[in-house]
Design a protein around this motif. Structure first.
Motif, mmCIF file in Angstrom:
data_model
loop_
_atom_site.group_PDB
_atom_site.id
_atom_site.type_symbol
_atom_site.label_atom_id
_atom_site.label_comp_id
_atom_site.label_asym_id
_atom_site.label_seq_id
_atom_site.Cartn_x
_atom_site.Cartn_y
_atom_site.Cartn_z
ATOM 1 N N ILE A 135 35.812 33.577 46.241
ATOM 2 C CA ILE A 135 35.010 32.525 45.609
ATOM 3 C C ILE A 135 34.181 33.107 44.466
ATOM 4 O O ILE A 135 34.122 32.542 43.354
ATOM 5 C CB ILE A 135 34.098 31.836 46.646
ATOM 6 C CG1 ILE A 135 34.935 30.942 47.579
ATOM 7 C CG2 ILE A 135 33.010 31.010 45.958
ATOM 8 C CD1 ILE A 135 34.159 30.394 48.764
ATOM 9 N N ILE A 136 33.525 34.229 44.729
ATOM 10 C CA ILE A 136 32.726 34.895 43.689
ATOM 11 C C ILE A 136 33.590 35.205 42.465
ATOM 12 O O ILE A 136 33.216 34.944 41.308
ATOM 13 C CB ILE A 136 32.119 36.199 44.248
ATOM 14 C CG1 ILE A 136 31.006 35.889 45.258
ATOM 15 C CG2 ILE A 136 31.619 37.102 43.120
ATOM 16 C CD1 ILE A 136 29.628 35.808 44.710
ATOM 17 N N GLN A 137 34.772 35.747 42.721
ATOM 18 C CA GLN A 137 35.666 36.123 41.622
ATOM 19 C C GLN A 137 36.191 34.911 40.864
ATOM 20 O O GLN A 137 36.294 34.924 39.633
ATOM 21 C CB GLN A 137 36.819 36.960 42.175
ATOM 22 C CG GLN A 137 36.368 38.327 42.692
ATOM 23 C CD GLN A 137 37.419 39.016 43.535
ATOM 24 O OE1 GLN A 137 38.184 38.366 44.251
ATOM 25 N NE2 GLN A 137 37.467 40.346 43.467
ATOM 26 N N LYS A 138 36.492 33.823 41.604
ATOM 27 C CA LYS A 138 37.054 32.632 40.961
ATOM 28 C C LYS A 138 36.025 31.953 40.050
ATOM 29 O O LYS A 138 36.367 31.461 38.961
ATOM 30 C CB LYS A 138 37.557 31.635 41.996
ATOM 31 C CG LYS A 138 38.315 30.448 41.367
ATOM 32 C CD LYS A 138 38.905 29.535 42.414
ATOM 33 C CE LYS A 138 39.811 28.485 41.783
ATOM 34 N NZ LYS A 138 39.128 27.691 40.749
ATOM 35 N N ILE A 139 34.778 31.914 40.475
ATOM 36 C CA ILE A 139 33.747 31.318 39.633
ATOM 37 C C ILE A 139 33.666 32.052 38.293
ATOM 38 O O ILE A 139 33.572 31.443 37.225
ATOM 39 C CB ILE A 139 32.382 31.338 40.354
ATOM 40 C CG1 ILE A 139 32.414 30.409 41.581
ATOM 41 C CG2 ILE A 139 31.263 30.903 39.405
ATOM 42 C CD1 ILE A 139 31.190 30.521 42.470
#
Length: 414
Positions: free
Chosen positions: A298-302
């Motif tokens: 999630i952190i990376q996708k944002i």
């Protein structure tokens, strides 16, 4: 069984030695003052009659209580840490004893109006009639984990004075730098040479833990572009505004202050920034391995979505795994947890088996080949001015250690 004044005096002796660790110092140990307590502990171990006492070059103390039985049983260990948290000062600790506590407010510091109240800290009420050791409101206490250190040494001393209590070989270790995440980094599992161990590093009486968070850190670096604000239209990229977008994209309810039990979270613990550059420092936590991996994604996708929208790489993410849930390593040897539960019930303690919402040396040690559940040391409100410990809880923790070694000798003849 355990002399109340003796264990109290020992605990106070240890907490008045400042051992605060330093997260910003890469040295090992991270503070020289941890050696001060380490040397005191070596002398105390000699005085009570422990053997194979060693203080190594990394400030780890190991010692042995030899077996006093003829048949061979598993060698087990007990571990605590000597450093205190850098979250709050541990310098000039001035402990206060509240005897026969009656459920009232405890004035820690009259001058500064610092009060330890059961209206806010309800757990106090379960210790009516007991002796509570508190701070003076200007420091932490250091029960995390000098209560554990005190209990281990007191238990070893008691066993040495009572050879009629049968036990196998016992190994103990006191580690530095646990509070800055390095407590197990230089732990020599082979030298320790135990089949399993227990950290005496839990909180209230009865706690018994063999699950902890999977943990990672995430450093989010956001690069903007500064232009004179009067001529900035279509040119300026304010990294702080992008940081706000990034923070807002994370689930608002999945933060420490809104989660409990097995619920994981994203925790923004530090941020610095200006128009050109902003850095967000997160910790990522979850008990479930799959959900833990999803959180990192999630952190990376944002970041990726923002970069795609902007058309260039404004946000970079650096994620580092820190430790993992020790449950995976403990479940195959659950008898080491069941045994402690039996001992607690034998001496009238209600076991509180629950997940740790944090980490422990035991997690890293379990993955290093030393299964290592966590047992209560008795303190409350760690890392701050309202920390306290009931003396009776330290006595009970000591009795648990004594009970464990006896039960291992009785149940695990090999």
């Amino acid at each position: 069984m355990i002399d109340k004044k003796h264990i109290t005096d020992r605990f106070i002796k240890y907490i008045t030695i400042d051992t605060e660790s330093d997260p910003d110092n890469p040295a090992f140990p991270s503070t020289e003052k941890q050696w001060n307590l380490a040397r005191v502990l070596v002398e105390d171990l000699k005085k009570i009659g422990m053997q194979e006492i060693e203080l190594d070059e990394n400030c780890y103390i190991m010692a042995t209580l030899p077996s006093n039985i003829t048949h061979r049983v598993p060698t087990i260990g007990f571990i605590s840490h000597i450093d205190t948290s850098p979250d709050f000062t541990g310098k000039n600790v001035r402990p206060q004893l509240v005897e026969n506590y009656q459920g009232n407010d405890i004035i820690l510091n009259q001058e500064k109006n610092i009060i330890l109240s059961p209206d806010y800290f309800e757990d106090l009420l379960q210790y009516k009639g007991q002796t509570i050791i508190t701070t003076d409101g200007t420091t932490l206490l250091g029960a995390d984990d000098k209560a554990g250190v005190t209990e281990i040494i007191t238990a070893m001393e008691y066993l040495l004075k009572h050879p009629e209590l049968k036990h196998g070989k016992i190994r103990i270790c006191f580690t530095p730098d646990e509070e800055v995440g390095k407590g197990a980094h230089k732990f020599d599992v082979n030298k320790f040479d135990a089949e399993w161990a227990y950290t005496m590093d839990g909180s209230q009486i009865g706690e018994l833990e063999y699950e902890n968070f999977n943990a990672a850190s995430a450093k989010v670096t956001i690069v903007g572009k500064i232009v004179h604000p009067g001529y900035a239209k279509g040119k300026m990229i304010n990294s702080m505004h992008l940081a706000n977008e990034f923070m807002s994209a994370l689930p608002a309810a999945e933060v420490p202050e809104k989660t409990s039990g097995y619920e994981g979270f994203f925790h923004l613990h530090d941020m610095t920034g200006n128009v050109e550059k902003t850095i967000l420092e997160y910790i990522i936590r979850d008990h479930d391995a799959h959900l833990f991996d999803e959180r990192k994604k999630i952190i990376q996708k944002i970041a990726q979505d923002c970069n795609t929208r902007l058309g260039h790489e404004a946000i970079t993410v650096e994620i580092k795994d820190q430790y993992f849930n020790m449950k995976e390593k403990i479940v195959p040897v659950m008898h080491i947890v069941d045994l402690v539960e039996e001992v607690m019930k034998d001496i009238g303690i209600v076991p509180l088996i629950k997940p740790i919402r944090g980490g422990t040396d035991g997690s890293q040690l379990s993955y290093m080949g030393l299964p290592c559940p966590n047992i209560f040391a008795g303190g409350h409100n760690f890392h701050g001015r309202f920390e306290y410990v009931p003396v009776e809880s330290m006595i009970k923790a000591t009795e648990v250690i004594v009970g464990i070694v006896q039960k291992v000798a009785k149940k695990n003849t090999i």
